[in-house]
Motif scaffolding. Sequence first.
Motif, PDB file in Angstrom:
ATOM      1  N   ILE A 205      78.059 100.004 -28.167  1.00 18.32           N
ATOM      2  CA  ILE A 205      78.796 100.597 -29.284  1.00 18.32           C
ATOM      3  C   ILE A 205      78.738 102.117 -29.165  1.00 18.32           C
ATOM      4  O   ILE A 205      77.678 102.679 -28.894  1.00 18.32           O
ATOM      5  CB  ILE A 205      78.168 100.172 -30.630  1.00 18.32           C
ATOM      6  N   LEU A 206      79.860 102.773 -29.382  1.00 19.93           N
ATOM      7  CA  LEU A 206      79.916 104.226 -29.411  1.00 19.93           C
ATOM      8  C   LEU A 206      80.652 104.635 -30.681  1.00 19.93           C
ATOM      9  O   LEU A 206      81.827 104.318 -30.858  1.00 19.93           O
ATOM     10  CB  LEU A 206      80.636 104.777 -28.174  1.00 19.93           C
ATOM     11  N   ALA A 207      79.952 105.313 -31.584  1.00 16.83           N
ATOM     12  CA  ALA A 207      80.557 105.824 -32.817  1.00 16.83           C
ATOM     13  C   ALA A 207      80.695 107.334 -32.662  1.00 16.83           C
ATOM     14  O   ALA A 207      79.713 108.033 -32.400  1.00 16.83           O
ATOM     15  CB  ALA A 207      79.673 105.492 -34.013  1.00 16.83           C
TER      16      ALA A 207
ATOM     17  N   GLY B 174      78.539 111.786 -31.052  1.00 18.53           N
ATOM     18  CA  GLY B 174      78.354 110.476 -31.638  1.00 18.53           C
ATOM     19  C   GLY B 174      77.056 109.823 -31.228  1.00 18.53           C
ATOM     20  O   GLY B 174      76.200 110.424 -30.589  1.00 18.53           O
ATOM     21  N   VAL B 175      76.951 108.563 -31.612  1.00 18.08           N
ATOM     22  CA  VAL B 175      75.772 107.756 -31.340  1.00 18.08           C
ATOM     23  C   VAL B 175      76.199 106.562 -30.498  1.00 18.08           C
ATOM     24  O   VAL B 175      77.176 105.894 -30.805  1.00 18.08           O
ATOM     25  CB  VAL B 175      75.134 107.260 -32.661  1.00 18.08           C
ATOM     26  N   ARG B 176      75.437 106.306 -29.432  1.00 21.51           N
ATOM     27  CA  ARG B 176      75.685 105.157 -28.567  1.00 21.51           C
ATOM     28  C   ARG B 176      74.537 104.177 -28.769  1.00 21.51           C
ATOM     29  O   ARG B 176      73.377 104.545 -28.680  1.00 21.51           O
ATOM     30  CB  ARG B 176      75.759 105.570 -27.113  1.00 21.51           C
ATOM     31  N   VAL B 177      74.879 102.923 -29.073  1.00 21.22           N
ATOM     32  CA  VAL B 177      73.889 101.856 -29.227  1.00 21.22           C
ATOM     33  C   VAL B 177      74.161 100.843 -28.131  1.00 21.22           C
ATOM     34  O   VAL B 177      75.266 100.322 -28.020  1.00 21.22           O
ATOM     35  CB  VAL B 177      73.988 101.182 -30.616  1.00 21.22           C
TER      36      VAL B 177
ATOM     37  N   ASP C  48      71.102 106.371 -28.211  1.00 23.47           N
ATOM     38  CA  ASP C  48      71.224 107.688 -27.592  1.00 23.47           C
ATOM     39  C   ASP C  48      72.295 108.475 -28.319  1.00 23.47           C
ATOM     40  O   ASP C  48      73.251 107.909 -28.852  1.00 23.47           O
ATOM     41  CB  ASP C  48      71.635 107.565 -26.118  1.00 23.47           C
ATOM     42  N   LEU C  49      72.146 109.794 -28.309  1.00 21.31           N
ATOM     43  CA  LEU C  49      73.196 110.665 -28.842  1.00 21.31           C
ATOM     44  C   LEU C  49      74.127 111.049 -27.702  1.00 21.31           C
ATOM     45  O   LEU C  49      73.706 111.207 -26.561  1.00 21.31           O
ATOM     46  CB  LEU C  49      72.579 111.911 -29.481  1.00 21.31           C
ATOM     47  N   TYR C  50      75.399 111.190 -28.002  1.00 23.91           N
ATOM     48  CA  TYR C  50      76.435 111.450 -27.011  1.00 23.91           C
ATOM     49  C   TYR C  50      77.237 112.666 -27.444  1.00 23.91           C
ATOM     50  O   TYR C  50      77.431 112.902 -28.651  1.00 23.91           O
ATOM     51  CB  TYR C  50      77.365 110.230 -26.920  1.00 23.91           C
ATOM     52  N   SER C  51      77.716 113.458 -26.468  1.00 23.67           N
ATOM     53  CA  SER C  51      78.650 114.539 -26.796  1.00 23.67           C
ATOM     54  C   SER C  51      79.519 114.882 -25.596  1.00 23.67           C
ATOM     55  O   SER C  51      79.128 114.693 -24.445  1.00 23.67           O
ATOM     56  CB  SER C  51      77.906 115.793 -27.262  1.00 23.67           C
ATOM     57  N   ASP C  52      80.692 115.361 -25.888  1.00 22.21           N
ATOM     58  CA  ASP C  52      81.600 115.895 -24.890  1.00 22.21           C
ATOM     59  C   ASP C  52      82.226 117.136 -25.504  1.00 22.21           C
ATOM     60  O   ASP C  52      82.959 117.016 -26.498  1.00 22.21           O
ATOM     61  CB  ASP C  52      82.686 114.878 -24.513  1.00 22.21           C
TER      62      ASP C  52
ATOM     63  N   ASN D 120      70.458 117.582 -27.837  1.00 21.75           N
ATOM     64  CA  ASN D 120      70.443 116.520 -28.842  1.00 21.75           C
ATOM     65  C   ASN D 120      70.455 117.085 -30.256  1.00 21.75           C
ATOM     66  O   ASN D 120      71.040 116.497 -31.158  1.00 21.75           O
ATOM     67  CB  ASN D 120      69.230 115.606 -28.650  1.00 21.75           C
ATOM     68  N   SER D 121      69.807 118.225 -30.468  1.00 22.67           N
ATOM     69  CA  SER D 121      69.810 118.844 -31.795  1.00 22.67           C
ATOM     70  C   SER D 121      71.226 119.222 -32.219  1.00 22.67           C
ATOM     71  O   SER D 121      71.631 118.985 -33.354  1.00 22.67           O
ATOM     72  CB  SER D 121      68.921 120.086 -31.816  1.00 22.67           C
ATOM     73  N   ASP D 122      71.986 119.816 -31.293  1.00 23.85           N
ATOM     74  CA  ASP D 122      73.372 120.172 -31.606  1.00 23.85           C
ATOM     75  C   ASP D 122      74.254 118.939 -31.755  1.00 23.85           C
ATOM     76  O   ASP D 122      75.146 118.904 -32.603  1.00 23.85           O
ATOM     77  CB  ASP D 122      73.947 121.108 -30.535  1.00 23.85           C
ATOM     78  N   ARG D 123      73.994 117.898 -30.957  1.00 19.63           N
ATOM     79  CA  ARG D 123      74.755 116.655 -31.109  1.00 19.63           C
ATOM     80  C   ARG D 123      74.577 116.095 -32.512  1.00 19.63           C
ATOM     81  O   ARG D 123      75.539 115.724 -33.178  1.00 19.63           O
ATOM     82  CB  ARG D 123      74.296 115.618 -30.079  1.00 19.63           C
ATOM     83  N   LEU D 124      73.324 116.039 -32.959  1.00 22.47           N
ATOM     84  CA  LEU D 124      73.046 115.522 -34.297  1.00 22.47           C
ATOM     85  C   LEU D 124      73.680 116.406 -35.366  1.00 22.47           C
ATOM     86  O   LEU D 124      74.245 115.906 -36.343  1.00 22.47           O
ATOM     87  CB  LEU D 124      71.539 115.406 -34.516  1.00 22.47           C
ATOM     88  N   ALA D 125      73.628 117.717 -35.181  1.00 24.20           N
ATOM     89  CA  ALA D 125      74.244 118.629 -36.148  1.00 24.20           C
ATOM     90  C   ALA D 125      75.752 118.410 -36.224  1.00 24.20           C
ATOM     91  O   ALA D 125      76.333 118.421 -37.321  1.00 24.20           O
ATOM     92  CB  ALA D 125      73.927 120.077 -35.782  1.00 24.20           C
TER      93      ALA D 125
END
Length: 162
Positions: free
Chosen positions: A6-8, A18-21, A31-35, A40-45
């Motif tokens: 799952i990728l949200a 987003g978040v990958r499960v 895991d946290l995901y970004s493009d 990870n801190s910035d991904r969560l932000a």
Amino acid sequence: EPTFDILALRTVGAVEAGVRVAGTPSGPRIDLYSDPPMSNSDRLAYIVLGRPIAQSGGDADLMMTAAAALLSQGESVVLQDQLKRQLGVDVLGIEAAGEDMADSMLTIGKYLSPNLFISYGRSLFGETNEFRMRYRVGRRWELESVAGEESGVDLFYKIEFR
């Protein structure tokens, strides 16, 4: 056994975060995901606030509440360590009060000295705040003071088995 993939995502301008499960129900991996790639801190932000952590200013409480939902799962220990370093705290986690999840608190804490620990807790589902101070009086004795909805002082005696 079924598996997750799952990728949200949340899209903010040219940034996707987003978040990958993945994995199985008995062993999920979060895991946290970004493009484009970022910390990870910035991904969560980006997921929570829609902007990088450097621009988040006073939204640290909101960030930590969102992070708390991820901190107790799988490989998110690395994220938890990064957030603790970035926020300058020693403890970051969720404390459950009994069996009622409604009383759960996100707690951050800092050792001011080897004998003195202070923490602040914020209810995840209510408006309760709690300030706690624990001081080691002797080798086995600790004094703890709590101020919040219910305030008090406790004296603890530690027995360690090896």
